[in-house]
Every structure is written in C-alpha cells, then in structure tokens.
Design a protein around this motif. Sequence first.
Motif, short mmCIF file in Angstrom:
data_model
loop_
_atom_site.label_atom_id
_atom_site.label_comp_id
_atom_site.label_asym_id
_atom_site.label_seq_id
_atom_site.Cartn_x
_atom_site.Cartn_y
_atom_site.Cartn_z
N THR A 6 0.76 -1.14 -0.05
CA THR A 6 -0.01 0.05 0.10
C THR A 6 0.71 1.28 -0.06
O THR A 6 0.63 2.28 -0.66
CB THR A 6 -0.91 -0.04 1.04
N VAL A 7 2.18 1.14 0.64
CA VAL A 7 2.89 2.35 0.81
C VAL A 7 3.49 2.49 -0.92
O VAL A 7 3.59 3.62 -1.17
CB VAL A 7 4.40 2.08 1.65
N ARG A 8 3.89 1.30 -1.51
CA ARG A 8 4.26 1.60 -2.90
C ARG A 8 3.21 2.27 -3.90
O ARG A 8 3.64 2.76 -4.60
CB ARG A 8 4.75 0.23 -3.12
N THR A 24 3.31 5.59 -5.71
CA THR A 24 3.08 5.68 -7.24
C THR A 24 2.01 6.69 -7.77
O THR A 24 2.13 7.34 -8.49
CB THR A 24 2.89 4.12 -7.83
N THR A 25 1.11 6.47 -6.97
CA THR A 25 -0.05 7.48 -7.16
C THR A 25 0.38 8.98 -6.98
O THR A 25 0.10 9.92 -7.84
CB THR A 25 -1.33 7.18 -6.24
N GLU A 26 1.02 9.22 -5.91
CA GLU A 26 1.53 10.64 -5.72
C GLU A 26 2.63 11.08 -6.85
O GLU A 26 2.40 12.21 -7.21
CB GLU A 26 2.43 10.73 -4.63
N LEU A 27 3.38 10.01 -7.32
CA LEU A 27 4.19 10.30 -8.41
C LEU A 27 3.48 10.78 -9.76
O LEU A 27 3.68 11.63 -10.55
CB LEU A 27 5.14 9.34 -8.68
N ASN A 53 3.54 14.05 -11.83
CA ASN A 53 3.68 14.11 -13.27
C ASN A 53 2.62 14.84 -13.94
O ASN A 53 2.99 15.61 -15.05
CB ASN A 53 3.98 12.70 -13.71
N ARG A 54 1.43 14.57 -13.66
CA ARG A 54 0.26 15.34 -14.38
C ARG A 54 0.21 16.69 -14.06
O ARG A 54 -0.11 17.51 -14.97
CB ARG A 54 -1.08 14.59 -13.90
#
Length: 81
Positions: free
Chosen positions: A9-11, A15-18, A22-23
């Motif tokens: 879940t941390v990963r 990934t979602t934050e990254l 990026n967006r």
Amino acid sequence: MTAAAIDPTVRAEQTTELQIQNRTLEMQLLHESLARAHMQERLQEAEHERLVSRVVRARRLKQKAERASLRARKAIAVALM
C-alpha cells in the motif's frame, strides 16, 4: 528491506503521488506552451500591424508628393505663359 518493499500500500501511494505530480507538471508545461504560443501570435499580429501602418503612411506620403509635384508643374506652366 524498505517499507515500500514490505507494505504494497505504501508503494501504491507513492506511485499515485508520483503520477499526480507528473500530471501537475504536464499541465503546467501545457499552460506555459499555450501562453508562449499566444504571445508569439500576438507579436506576429503586432508586427503585421506595424507593417500595414508603414505601408499606409508611405502611400499617403507618395500621394502628398504627387499632389505637390502637380501643383509645381501647374505653377511653372502658368509662369511660362
């Protein structure tokens, strides 16, 4: 081992934050590109307007010179008669 390797879940959160970052960056770059294109278009329009203004002014000056030349010719013709 890192916390990301242990807890999926941390990963996923990272990934979602990254992806969000990026967006956000892509949107910022898109807005900058749009602003640059808009300014370029406005600069081209201004240059075109300056060119049109110079052509119109040159045409007026030419007509003024032609009228002055015609008046001078008439004055010479009257003086020679």
